[in-house]
Design a protein around this motif. Sequence first.
Motif, PDB file in Angstrom:
ATOM      1  N   CYS A   1      11.891   5.961  -7.814  1.00 26.86           N
ATOM      2  CA  CYS A   1      10.861   6.223  -8.821  1.00 26.86           C
ATOM      3  C   CYS A   1       9.640   5.384  -8.490  1.00 26.86           C
ATOM      4  CB  CYS A   1      11.372   5.865 -10.218  1.00 26.86           C
ATOM      5  SG  CYS A   1      11.756   4.122 -10.396  1.00 26.86           S
ATOM      6  N   GLU A   2       8.589   5.634  -9.193  1.00 21.94           N
ATOM      7  CA  GLU A   2       7.326   4.970  -8.888  1.00 21.94           C
ATOM      8  C   GLU A   2       7.413   3.466  -9.048  1.00 21.94           C
ATOM      9  OE1 GLU A   2       2.998   6.698  -9.840  1.00 21.94           O
ATOM     10  OE2 GLU A   2       3.715   5.232 -11.309  1.00 21.94           O
ATOM     11  N   LYS A   3       8.277   3.064  -9.969  1.00 22.64           N
ATOM     12  CA  LYS A   3       8.443   1.626 -10.196  1.00 22.64           C
ATOM     13  C   LYS A   3       8.959   0.943  -8.946  1.00 22.64           C
ATOM     14  CE  LYS A   3       9.821   1.127 -14.954  1.00 22.64           C
ATOM     15  NZ  LYS A   3      10.943   0.900 -15.827  1.00 22.64           N
ATOM     16  N   CYS A   4       9.919   1.669  -8.346  1.00 24.18           N
ATOM     17  CA  CYS A   4      10.576   1.058  -7.198  1.00 24.18           C
ATOM     18  C   CYS A   4       9.785   1.267  -5.905  1.00 24.18           C
ATOM     19  CB  CYS A   4      11.978   1.639  -7.025  1.00 24.18           C
ATOM     20  SG  CYS A   4      13.012   1.256  -8.431  1.00 24.18           S
ATOM     21  N   VAL A   5       9.058   2.355  -5.800  1.00 16.25           N
ATOM     22  CA  VAL A   5       8.201   2.542  -4.613  1.00 16.25           C
ATOM     23  C   VAL A   5       6.943   1.765  -4.898  1.00 16.25           C
ATOM     24  CG1 VAL A   5       6.894   4.232  -3.283  1.00 16.25           C
ATOM     25  CG2 VAL A   5       9.172   4.775  -4.094  1.00 16.25           C
ATOM     26  N   LYS A   6       7.062   0.576  -4.479  1.00 16.29           N
ATOM     27  CA  LYS A   6       6.042  -0.353  -4.949  1.00 16.29           C
ATOM     28  C   LYS A   6       4.687  -0.121  -4.321  1.00 16.29           C
ATOM     29  CE  LYS A   6       8.140  -4.360  -6.591  1.00 16.29           C
ATOM     30  NZ  LYS A   6       8.459  -5.456  -6.957  1.00 16.29           N
ATOM     31  N   THR A   7       4.746   0.170  -3.029  1.00 13.96           N
ATOM     32  CA  THR A   7       3.471   0.002  -2.358  1.00 13.96           C
ATOM     33  C   THR A   7       3.336   0.921  -1.158  1.00 13.96           C
ATOM     34  OG1 THR A   7       2.024  -1.725  -1.528  1.00 13.96           O
ATOM     35  CG2 THR A   7       4.317  -1.818  -0.862  1.00 13.96           C
ATOM     36  N   VAL A   8       2.252   0.711  -0.503  1.00  9.30           N
ATOM     37  CA  VAL A   8       1.920   1.483   0.689  1.00  9.30           C
ATOM     38  C   VAL A   8       1.801   0.490   1.838  1.00  9.30           C
ATOM     39  CG1 VAL A   8      -0.034   2.688   1.737  1.00  9.30           C
ATOM     40  CG2 VAL A   8       0.805   3.385  -0.487  1.00  9.30           C
ATOM     41  N   CYS A   9       2.301   0.858   2.977  1.00 12.52           N
ATOM     42  CA  CYS A   9       2.215  -0.033   4.154  1.00 12.52           C
ATOM     43  C   CYS A   9       0.762  -0.183   4.542  1.00 12.52           C
ATOM     44  CB  CYS A   9       3.035   0.563   5.309  1.00 12.52           C
ATOM     45  SG  CYS A   9       2.837  -0.369   6.837  1.00 12.52           S
TER      46      CYS A   9
END
Lengths: 458, 653
Positions: free
Chosen positions: A362-370
């Motif tokens: 979920c968006e919470k867990c997909v924190k960021t972008v490389c």
Amino acid sequence: MENQLSNFIQKFFENLGAKVNFANNVLEISGVLESFEKFYGKASPYRFVFQSSNFIDGTELVDKNSYIVKAISSYLENSGQTTLVKIDFKDEKPKDFLKNVKFANAELKDLSKIKKHNFFFRFTFHTSLQYLNEKEKIINNIFVHEGKVTNGDLSDYPVVEGNKSEVTIPDMKEPYFLAKEELKKLVDPEIQKIAIELEKKLEKENERINSHFSHATNEHQEKLDRSKNKLVGLMHENDSEKIERQEKLVNSIREKMSLESSEGDKTRELTIEKQRHALNVNNKLFNTTLIYYPLFTYNATIKNEFTKRIFEVSYDPLTEDLKEIICETCGLPTKEIHLCSTGHISCKNCHYYCEACNKEYCEKCVKTVCEHCNKSICFECAVRCFGCGKVMCKDHTRKDPLTGRIYCNDCLKTCGRCNNLKDPLRFKESKKTGTMVCEECFRSEMQKSVLDGVFEED
Amino acid sequence: MLLLNDSYKLKPYKFLKMKSYFEILRDKKWKRKNLEKINLFSTILINRNFNKMEEENKTNPGILINESFSNEDLSFFEKLEKKEFESSELLSLKIEAEDINNDTEINELLGYDLISKNLAYKLPYQIDGALEILRDLNGSALLADEVGLGKTITSALVVKECLVRGFAKRVLILTPPSLVDQWVQEMKEKFELDFKIIEKEEDWENATLAIASIDRVKILNRETGRFRHQGAFDISWDILMIDEAHKLKERNTIRWKFVDKLQKKRFLLLTATPFQNDLLELYNLLHLLKKGHLGTMKEFRKNFLNGGNKRYPLNPIELKAKLSEVMVRRKRSETGITYKKRVPKVISVTQTPQEKKIYEKITELLKEQYFRASGSEINGRLIVFALLPKVTSSVKSAIESLTKIKENEKYHETTREFAEEILEDYKELKKDSKMEELLKIVNSHLAGNPHEKILIYTKHPTTAEYMSEQLIPLGLKVTTFKGGLTREEKTERITEFRNDSQVLICTDAGAEGINLQFCHVLINYDLPWNPMSVEQRIGRVDRLGQEHDMQIYSLATKDTMEEYVVDLIINKMCCVGLVIGELPIILFNLGLDSEGKTGSTKIEEHLLNTFIESRNNLDVFARGIDEISKIVQDGMKGYEESKEASSELLDEK
């Protein structure tokens, strides 16, 4: 009316547990509770008839104004104030109400039932509107469900007496105040209707009073004016006796005027009429029924290759609505459930893939972008370079074996000796070459230099 | 009032100069509305908010709406929390009960069944009258039923109904002083309503069901111009009822003004004679009930007064129509009730020479030998009012009184010796002629019918005892009824008389309010000199349910003052064919029913003054009695004439 009366009396005594027998148009009641006998003032058995043609010795002719009817009404006055009622919905197959829910990336593995109830209130208000010598009664039922006033008709539902051991009593103060507000709206049209009628009557009476006082004032004024004119006339005649008499007359008219047509009296009369034509509205809570019904609630277990999750799913058979499943990221309801690899439930919009490990998050867990390659990465795949502090996927980083620190490729330094990328903080100047070498190479050099000159030829 | 334009900002009135005011007036922007007789500056002050008031008046109705929520609702929370539930069936029954009892209009008297067991008779016209007052006249009316039809019951049914239906909580009944206790008793026994008697100003506080003597509460402080019982005006009465309302026929009386000032939602005036001599009496009564209903006094005179004829109106049809909007009146002939006759028999008791001698000595004692120990003469009126009737009532009461005089040191020695002398004469007395006559009457009736019931009245308890002592040895079953009995004891004794005893001996104090219409033989062993008291006595048997003509015996000693008085009261007042209730009206009209200076009624005072002034001269006394008799006869004649005249207006269709 006779049928209604006889049924009513019959039901009442049956409810009291008395023995009731209706034969040959005579309703015979025996075995009545002592408390009622005392209240009524007469011991049973009672024998009632409802039409004068059926009257025989030893029976009592009953109509709606009979004492027995009044006694029963009074007896019932403090009864039935609170009732508990259950809408006995039959269990619905959970899969039936879950059929509109899509499990996008997981499978529904298990549904285990939880016992839960939902509640709502029915407030029955008795409003009496009393005006002049009339009295109207209105009974209003107001349903309050989940903080809102709602239309209610239980006739289509399987209603049974409730079992108080099944319920914990919810707070009723808020619903009660809501119901009171609603009652005012319901009763207001009737109040306005009566008010208009009363106003017409009051206007008529006010007209009578105003007209009377106005005429009386005018009459007195005319009389006073005439007397004053006469007095003026008499002044010229110089007859002191007549003048004195006339003055007395003028004064007495003035006095009479103030007594008989004073504003104070008129106001008093108008006030009395206003009070006579007042409308008295008395609202009383007649009954509060707590209605409860089963909420079809289950613990649903969903599972995918990465994780499993148990969450509550609930179906309200009254509103025929599935209780909203809320995306744990955006907080909005969703009918398409995505299971995040960490166990969160999210909606389609909040669901992501980690481009590094390809797991669903979920968006919470997909924190960021490389910050290196701009891929969306999950918290597991995201690492922060110790050197520059940038977050990036593991592909662009290396862990220094010695220090364990993670550096991005840009921050890592190439050792002049071993040509490996190493922790830039762990570089020393080589004594041999003067270039910056990694610590390992430096150590190795130092070790070797100890033996320098030991094994040299003569 | 002047309408203000919004663009004008008026200064507060005290700053406004006259010049500015006239400038405003000249400006054509100003609109002029109703010109009222109010102060100039007040006009301007009112105007400042005029537009705002107009707006408000458009949205708010003129009527008062009192809305409330019962505060018992919160008890429901407690029940719920305690999980106290009742069945839905009980709730359904409760709702059904409401449906059954849902009468918007008043079509039947709900309260009647609650108290019908207390009423001797169910009289449809009383129920119909109450319904008419409530339903058609909104609870405010002139109840003008003819005498003897039970206006008390009809009006009390109205009160009860309003209380049962919840229309009324505060009820005030104003009555003549002599009827206060009677009203309290009737309301309690028949209607199960506890009315409180108002005596002091403080009694008005928290008064809900109140009865007051109108003469007591109407007292005006002439210095301040305020009524002493201001508390009465602070209450908004749900029902105000005035008994004997014909006493309000004069508008300039304090009584009228007191009643006018009271706040009342429903107003009942009770009188059998809404007017007697002058239609203006009717106007004054109706003006109290509903101002403007008959117009102003001038308009009434113009429309309805027929020149010199004060009793018959100019436009009777129109006036009757007006009356029908506010009045309920039924005649005896409409009700189907039959009234029995009173057959008077004055029994002249001839004294023996011995008795005559004793009587003369007694009168000599009281008139010439009655002195205090100091030697001063005792007031003649006191003797006449307090002592003479007792002494002449019976042998036993005479002996009792004389013994008290003999033994009391406050009296002069001569007086005491004289009393002792008379007591000695009594010891020698061989015959009691009065008692013998009584026994003759009793025996003559019982010989014809041993189950006959005979009611004997006396003023004095001692005489009652004496009669009992004389009658019981003859094998007669006797019940006595004196003051001080509890309600239960009274009921017991009446039941005993009805079912068993042949004779009931009553004192005036003991016999108030009891119903003995199963008896039609009444003997006045002695007679009060107040005809109203005698009416009260006869009223015990002359009631609805009396099936026989009543034999009214009155014993009077021959050749005494008593003989003339008994003749006057019985033959010329109480038994002349008047219906019960008419004599008080006649006496009221003559001004003879009210309290005199000594506390007795004026008629009684007249009689006793005549007695004193006659100085024991029978001829003089007889002439005095004749004069009183003439006054009363004239009063009766006037009453009959006015009854006829008012009947033409009130009764003819």
